[in-house]
Design a protein around this motif. Structure first.
Motif, mmCIF file in Angstrom:
data_model
loop_
_atom_site.group_PDB
_atom_site.id
_atom_site.type_symbol
_atom_site.label_atom_id
_atom_site.label_comp_id
_atom_site.label_asym_id
_atom_site.label_seq_id
_atom_site.Cartn_x
_atom_site.Cartn_y
_atom_site.Cartn_z
ATOM 1 N N UNK A 1 0.823 -1.207 0.000
ATOM 2 C CA UNK A 1 0.000 0.000 0.000
ATOM 3 C C UNK A 1 0.859 1.259 0.000
ATOM 4 N N UNK A 2 0.256 2.352 -0.465
ATOM 5 C CA UNK A 2 0.877 3.676 -0.437
ATOM 6 C C UNK A 2 -0.226 4.702 -0.214
ATOM 7 N N UNK A 3 0.133 5.841 0.414
ATOM 8 C CA UNK A 3 -0.858 6.843 0.787
ATOM 9 C C UNK A 3 -0.982 7.971 -0.225
ATOM 10 N N UNK A 4 -0.031 8.098 -1.139
ATOM 11 C CA UNK A 4 -0.092 9.174 -2.129
ATOM 12 C C UNK A 4 0.780 8.810 -3.326
ATOM 13 N N UNK A 5 0.718 9.661 -4.349
ATOM 14 C CA UNK A 5 1.433 9.375 -5.574
ATOM 15 C C UNK A 5 2.935 9.278 -5.408
ATOM 16 N N UNK A 6 3.491 10.112 -4.555
ATOM 17 C CA UNK A 6 4.945 10.082 -4.348
ATOM 18 C C UNK A 6 5.378 8.739 -3.765
ATOM 19 N N UNK A 7 4.612 8.257 -2.759
ATOM 20 C CA UNK A 7 4.923 6.952 -2.182
ATOM 21 C C UNK A 7 4.733 5.847 -3.220
ATOM 22 N N UNK B 1 -7.508 11.550 -6.761
ATOM 23 C CA UNK B 1 -7.362 12.758 -5.948
ATOM 24 C C UNK B 1 -6.701 12.424 -4.625
ATOM 25 N N UNK B 2 -5.446 12.880 -4.461
ATOM 26 C CA UNK B 2 -4.687 12.627 -3.235
ATOM 27 C C UNK B 2 -3.810 13.827 -2.918
ATOM 28 N N UNK B 3 -3.479 14.024 -1.646
ATOM 29 C CA UNK B 3 -2.534 15.080 -1.293
ATOM 30 C C UNK B 3 -1.110 14.690 -1.685
ATOM 31 N N UNK B 4 -0.194 15.635 -1.578
ATOM 32 C CA UNK B 4 1.229 15.452 -1.889
ATOM 33 C C UNK B 4 1.437 15.293 -3.402
ATOM 34 N N UNK B 5 0.866 14.228 -3.985
ATOM 35 C CA UNK B 5 0.908 14.034 -5.434
ATOM 36 C C UNK B 5 -0.299 13.205 -5.840
ATOM 37 N N UNK B 6 -1.053 13.686 -6.830
ATOM 38 C CA UNK B 6 -2.262 12.962 -7.235
ATOM 39 C C UNK B 6 -1.924 11.800 -8.159
ATOM 40 N N UNK B 7 -2.947 10.993 -8.460
ATOM 41 C CA UNK B 7 -2.730 9.792 -9.248
ATOM 42 C C UNK B 7 -2.358 10.048 -10.690
ATOM 43 N N UNK B 8 -2.848 11.156 -11.254
ATOM 44 C CA UNK B 8 -2.520 11.487 -12.642
ATOM 45 C C UNK B 8 -1.023 11.765 -12.790
ATOM 46 N N UNK B 9 -0.489 12.631 -11.923
ATOM 47 C CA UNK B 9 0.935 12.960 -12.002
ATOM 48 C C UNK B 9 1.799 11.744 -11.700
ATOM 49 N N UNK B 10 1.388 10.944 -10.708
ATOM 50 C CA UNK B 10 2.165 9.751 -10.361
ATOM 51 C C UNK B 10 2.228 8.790 -11.542
ATOM 52 N N UNK B 11 1.108 8.613 -12.228
ATOM 53 C CA UNK B 11 1.075 7.724 -13.399
ATOM 54 C C UNK B 11 1.987 8.244 -14.506
#
Length: 319
Positions: free
Chosen positions: A95-101, A119-129
């Motif tokens: 598991x991870x809590x945000x896109x950066x993790x 939609x997540x704090x720190x980094x959202x799923x779109x940017x992480x992808x």
């Protein structure tokens, strides 16, 4: 040797425990849960000895033990539900809590699939992808990334595809959807309707039938949903009440994160009427039209307290 944690409350199931233990079980442990852990450890021992695994389950043509799934979501109850369903299907979960993790875990663990909240704090799923796909273009590989979000907006589909996602499912996640997206089917066009239209509102405070369906009529998963939702919502309501007082200390940015988490819990228990109230407050906060401790928050707080009473009554066996 692998550890199995026995915990008293869902909150105690930390990411560290999930990563380092063979399993996490809520106290008091059920015989079926203990047996499942023992069988799992027996299977691992057989693998080390080069022996066949007894009772290997097949799901839609895939070995139940063949996938490592990374679940990325900032709402603890959503992570816990996904964890329990995927483990029930026989998959290994991190598991991870945000896109950066998520990016870090993807690099470290090389999962077969990622269930990515948008939609997540720190980094959202779109940017992480996008960053994961950029790295893959340099180093190779192509992990399957499935968007997971509360809003089934048709416009979201193109954003997910443009970012490099392979599929899209809406919350609360159903076991049939997990099976579909993990079976290798690529059917993003399954999204129907438009979340911009007015949703049907149930007369119930929470929709017990839909919760049961989400739990696939499994008493253990059903109990997990109730315990996780009740504990998390109780903490969030306490934060909202403190923010609504004249001597509040939380910033508006912090409360926007709290409201986002509240929406995640309400979606988990299908509390549609309360969800609409929270959505309106979120909109007014974004537009800066709501008073920091004004009367506008009172209907929402009252509704959330009603949801809490329903959940606590259910946990006590009164529903």
């Amino acid at each position: 040797m692998r550890l199995c944690y026995l915990v008293g409350r869902p909150k105690e199931i930390s990411d560290e425990k999930v990563q380092n233990a063979a399993s996490c079980i809520l106290k008091p442990p059920k015989d079926s849960e203990l047996m499942a852990v023992l069988k799992s450890q027996g299977r691992l021992a057989n693998e080390k000895l080069g022996l066949p695994s007894p009772g290997e389950v097949e799901i839609d043509g895939l070995s139940a033990d063949s996938l490592h799934v990374l679940v990325v979501d900032d709402v603890p109850s959503n992570r816990l539900l996904a964890l329990r369903i995927l483990e029930k299907l026989g998959h290994r979960v991190t598991v991870a809590e945000n896109g950066r993790e998520a990016i870090a875990r993807c690099t470290l663990d090389r999962p077969d699939a990622i269930l990515m909240d948008i939609q997540m704090p720190v980094m959202d799923g779109i940017e992480a992808t996008q960053r994961i796909r950029e790295e893959e273009s340099r180093s190779g590989g192509a992990v399957k990334i499935i968007a997971s979000t509360a809003g089934a907006f048709k416009t979201d589909r193109q954003r997910c595809l443009d970012a490099g996602m392979d599929d899209y499912i809406s919350k609360p996640i159903k076991i049939s959807e997990f099976r579909r997206v993990l079976s290798g089917l690529k059917t993003v066009d399954h999204i129907e309707g438009n979340a911009d239209s007015t949703a049907e509102v149930s007369e119930e405070i929470v929709d017990w039938r839909k919760i049961r369906e989400a739990a696939v009529e499994d008493d253990e998963i059903f109990e997990t949903i109730l315990l996780a939702a009740e504990e998390e919502l109780g903490l969030l309501v306490g934060k909202i009440k403190s923010w609504n007082s004249p001597d509040r200390t939380d910033s508006e940015e912090g409360m926007e994160s709290v409201i986002h988490s509240v929406k995640g819990v309400l979606q988990l228990v299908f509390a549609s009427e309360s969800l609409q109230l929270v959505g309106q407050v979120e909109k007014e906060m974004h537009e800066k039209t709501i008073e920091p401790h004004g009367a506008e928050l009172k209907p929402m707080i009252t509704a959330l307290e009603g949801v809490l009473r329903e959940l606590r009554s259910a946990i006590k066996g009164q529903i």
